[in-house]
Write an enzyme that holds these catalytic residues in place. Structure first.
Site, mmCIF file in Angstrom:
data_model
loop_
_atom_site.group_PDB
_atom_site.id
_atom_site.type_symbol
_atom_site.label_atom_id
_atom_site.label_comp_id
_atom_site.label_asym_id
_atom_site.label_seq_id
_atom_site.Cartn_x
_atom_site.Cartn_y
_atom_site.Cartn_z
ATOM 1 N N ASP A 190 0.829 -1.059 -0.113
ATOM 2 C CA ASP A 190 -0.029 -0.134 0.032
ATOM 3 C C ASP A 190 0.894 1.329 0.147
ATOM 4 O O ASP A 190 1.948 1.306 0.462
ATOM 5 C CB ASP A 190 -0.784 0.150 1.280
ATOM 6 C CG ASP A 190 -2.143 0.666 1.139
ATOM 7 O OD1 ASP A 190 -2.134 1.516 0.018
ATOM 8 O OD2 ASP A 190 -2.950 0.684 1.995
ATOM 9 N N ASP A 196 -10.642 2.111 -3.360
ATOM 10 C CA ASP A 196 -11.277 1.768 -2.131
ATOM 11 C C ASP A 196 -12.736 1.948 -2.344
ATOM 12 O O ASP A 196 -13.559 1.380 -1.112
ATOM 13 C CB ASP A 196 -10.654 3.016 -1.012
ATOM 14 C CG ASP A 196 -9.532 2.475 -0.458
ATOM 15 O OD1 ASP A 196 -9.115 1.301 -0.521
ATOM 16 O OD2 ASP A 196 -8.840 3.255 0.104
HETATM 17 C C1 DGJ Z 1 -5.830 2.072 1.938
HETATM 18 C C2 DGJ Z 1 -6.131 0.631 1.296
HETATM 19 O O1 DGJ Z 1 -6.797 1.392 0.034
HETATM 20 C C3 DGJ Z 1 -7.293 -0.181 2.115
HETATM 21 O O2 DGJ Z 1 -7.564 -1.264 1.192
HETATM 22 C C4 DGJ Z 1 -6.553 -0.630 3.281
HETATM 23 O O3 DGJ Z 1 -5.357 -1.300 2.927
HETATM 24 C C5 DGJ Z 1 -6.176 0.498 3.975
HETATM 25 N N1 DGJ Z 1 -5.236 1.621 3.473
HETATM 26 C C6 DGJ Z 1 -5.412 0.086 5.295
HETATM 27 O O4 DGJ Z 1 -4.914 1.394 6.159
#
Ligand code: DGJ
Length: 714
Positions: free
Chosen positions: A472, A534
């Site tokens: 991430d 997301d």
């Molecule tokens: C952002 C990501 O897009 C989510 O799927 C998740 O992993 C969060 N970060 C966790 O902090």
């Protein structure tokens, strides 16, 4: 194939020609990019530009000529492909062709991902060396062409041959002059939660369209993929040119129509906040820009990119393997989990046929919220007493693979790492570093920081059975310590990615950046799937996945079934709708499976079983987009196996409409002479009927109704 015919150089792909020639003054002029034409010495055609009045009386006026890598200051007044400030303090230059070489194989781009060759493709590379002798500046232009594809991959290398330092202010990877007007530009813009919305704008005289991002990563705001389309172009027909930059940092694609109606398109590193000093003898590489031409609209262009990227970009050992169906705990628990809870979820997931359990954010340092611990990649023992190795073992004992989330490029102010190395966070001298999501970005331009990141992640991967990593990156980079810093950061990022993915070749890596803020072909070179957004709401995902698929292979589009009401926009959809949409991509779940009713759980079991039947087709097939959610109340896509025997058709009617006739869906890419059976109803149809007449779906009378239909040749 590359043919040199006197002054003409002709690159031929499967159905495309790209032609340039060197004129009598040594300038490298562009002649043609489009449908394949026979070879001849096209230099004889050069007079066609002379009819246009030029202002330079004693030499050719470059302003009226289409060029390959134009400079500013020598009678071309358009946007230059490069700007190098020489020892006299000006950026005037003119590159003259010195050498033309035809090389076997692909071009190499130092320190950055690039197209690769393999036994199924045959690539040749044109290398043109140009020199500005007055300032001792050498430039090498590389053009890679494959017999099998309709793409030309371009990059440039700038070499300082002078005895004094020079400063590069801009250096595009590609620059092309289309000697015609009447084109549209199509780009993919958005924000967090609504990434890659498709936009189409008419390019008119004098107008400059710049699709750029200077946010540190490629960004959710503007993707480094752009199309130039003829006015009549749509999914199925018309001239379309694609420009896809294999780069994950600040990028720019500029399209400008000049005084004669000619269009110049350039793509590369964003010149905004950019500067690069080259000492005598030093070399600068631009990233690769992959251009593609289709005479059959956006659809054919996408299928071309999908094939090129699947076969000649994505290096992961997982690229050509079905990905395990996963369940991720993030939307199920967020930070609030215990080992017991995770194991309970994993057991239930196993019963549903799920294959991989992914533990997301919250497992390290003292991470109970997003205000601490990034950088401290050791297990949070109070939360996970068995450690990551112990937890992985327990998950494996349940019969699932184990995967783990990292955000390795970051550091929290409240972390052991930051307390020990505050100087490792990116900061501008005399200014307080800008925090975002309570975190700083590690300075990947420093070798020692890259080494720390490689070591920290490798430690976990070599001590626990982690078979999947979600990588991430949750913030933008704004306060860059120097001009050109973002390129240094991006090179550091690629160095880290190479070391870790090569060190752990069997681990499946998934890219992520606040959802889909770094969905680009640079990332895909290392990680064969990327969390697309997301926003996991199925209806929002129609547009997000539709837009993303314009350039990126379906197998790279990570797509999960999540809870309803949806956590990002509150929309309520059925479990069927959520799964039907998620089957277009790398499929998984992201919810608390232990909280599902028995009926829902049985539905999940059936969806998982269906996914196992679909995933080879989705990974290897050809995508046809049939109805656009950007233009209609519907969305439909279809995936057809390369042998045309298997078909998956997805259709959605977004809002229910009283007394309406549903839109016909005409399938594409089938064998017109074959018969196809609908696997659910057993009805048999001709391929010709499905394509030419089409079918009308009786959607359920409700909002967000979807159908997923499978056909098989009989
Ligand atoms: C952002 C990501 O897009 C989510 O799927 C998740 O992993 C969060 N970060 C966790 O902090």
């Amino acid at each position: 194939m590359i043919i040199k015919n006197n002054n003409t150089i002709h690159l031929q792909g499967r159905d495309v020609s790209y032609i340039m020639f060197v004129n009598e003054t040594g300038d490298l002029l562009h002649f043609y990019f489009g449908k394949k034409i026979a070879d001849c010495d096209y230099y004889q055609m050069k007079d066609e530009w002379n009819e246009i009045w030029g202002f330079v009386s004693n030499q050719i006026a470059l302003d009226v000529y289409p060029q390959e890598y134009p400079a500013y200051g020598y009678s071309d007044l358009r946007n230059p492909a490069y700007q190098v400030v020489n020892k006299h303090g000006n950026a005037v230059s003119r590159l003259i062709v010195k050498e033309i070489e035809i090389l076997k194989g692909v071009a190499h781009v130092e320190g950055m991902p690039e197209l690769i060759d393999n036994e199924n493709t045959s690539a040749e590379t044109l290398k043109v060396t140009l020199v500005d002798e007055i300032i001792d500046l050498k430039t090498e232009l590389y053009y890679t062409v494959f017999d099998e594809y309709n793409v030309i991959a371009r990059s440039a290398v700038i070499i300082n041959g002078a005895d004094k330092e020079v400063e590069i202010l801009s250096a595009y990877s590609t620059s092309i002059d289309f000697p015609m007007d009447d084109y549209d530009i199509v780009h993919f813009a958005g924000a967090w939660g609504r990434e890659r919305d498709m936009h189409r704008t008419s390019l008119t005289m004098g107008m400059k369209a710049e699709i750029e991002n200077a946010r540190g990563g490629s960004g959710s705001q503007l993707n480094p993929f752009v199309m130039i389309a003829s006015k009549d172009a749509d999914e199925f027909r018309g001239d379309v040119y694609g420009f896809s930059l294999i780069y994950s940092g600040n990028h720019s694609t500029v399209a400008k129509v000049d005084q004669f109606g000619f269009l110049r398109v350039q793509q590369g590193i964003n010149p905004h906040q950019f500067s690069w000093k080259l000492k005598p003898g030093e070399v600068f590489y631009t990233p690769q820009s992959v251009m593609c031409y289709s005479e059959e609209g956006f659809g054919a262009l996408s299928r071309e990119y999908h094939d090129v990227y699947r076969n000649n970009l994505m290096r992961s050992t997982w690229t050509h393997r079905n990905r395990p169906i996963l369940i991720n705990n993030w939307e199920g628990t967020y930070f609030d989990f215990t080992e017991e809870k995770l194991l309970e979820m994993a057991k239930r997931a196993k019963e549903a046929g799920i294959e991989l359990f992914v533990l997301d954010d919250g497992w390290f340092g003292k991470r109970d919220h997003d205000r601490c611990s990034l950088g401290d990649w050791t297990v949070y023992k109070d939360k996970l007493p068995s450690g990551i190795d112990g937890l992985a073992k327990k998950i494996n004992d349940i019969g699932l693979k184990f995967g783990l989330w990292f955000e390795p490029e970051m550091v929290s102010r409240d972390s052991e790492l930051y307390r020990a190395h505050p100087d490792w966070a990116i900061a501008v001298p005399d200014r307080i570093p800008v925090e975002s999501r309570h975190q700083y970005v590690l300075d990947l331009s420093k070798d020692e920081v890259c080494e720390y990141v490689i070591k920290a992640v490798s430690n976990i991967l070599s001590t626990a059975n982690v078979e999947y990593v979600k990588w991430d990156m949750n913030r933008q980079i704004t306060d860059m310590p120097e001009l050109g810093y973002n390129h240094k950061y991006t090179l550091g990022y690629y160095k880290v990615m190479s070391a870790i993915t090569e060190g752990f070749p069997n681990v499946l890596f998934e890219g992520c950046s606040s959802g889909g803020a770094r969905f680009d072909s640079g990332v895909l070179a290392y990680m064969p799937q990327i969390w697309t957004s997301d926003n996991s709401d199925a209806i929002a995902r129609l547009k997000i996945q539709y837009g993303t698929s314009m350039c990126y292979p379906v197998m790279s589009i990570s797509s999960h079934v999540t809870a309803s009401p949806n956590h990002q926009n509150g929309r309520i959809t059925t479990l069927k709708t959520r799964a039907d949409v998620a089957h277009m991509g790398t499929f998984g779940y992201e919810l608390d499976i232990t909280k599902m009713s028995d009926a829902e759980f049985e539905e999940v079991k059936a969806q998982v079983a269906l996914e196992k039947e679909l995933q080879t087709l989705v990974r290897t097939g050809d995508l046809y987009r049939l109805l656009s959610p950007f233009e209609t109340n519907y969305c439909s896509w279809e995936i057809v196996s390369k042998d045309k025997r298997q078909v998956m058709l997805f259709a959605c009617k977004v809002l229910a409409v009283a007394q309406s006739k549903n839109k016909l869906i005409k399938l594409q890419g089938l064998n017109p002479d074959a018969k196809y059976k609908n696997l659910a109803t057993g009805k048999v149809y001709g391929g010709d009927m499905l394509m030419y007449k089409g079918i009308r779906i009786n959607y359920k009378m409700e909002d967000f109704a979807t159908e997923l239909i499978r056909f098989e040749e009989v």
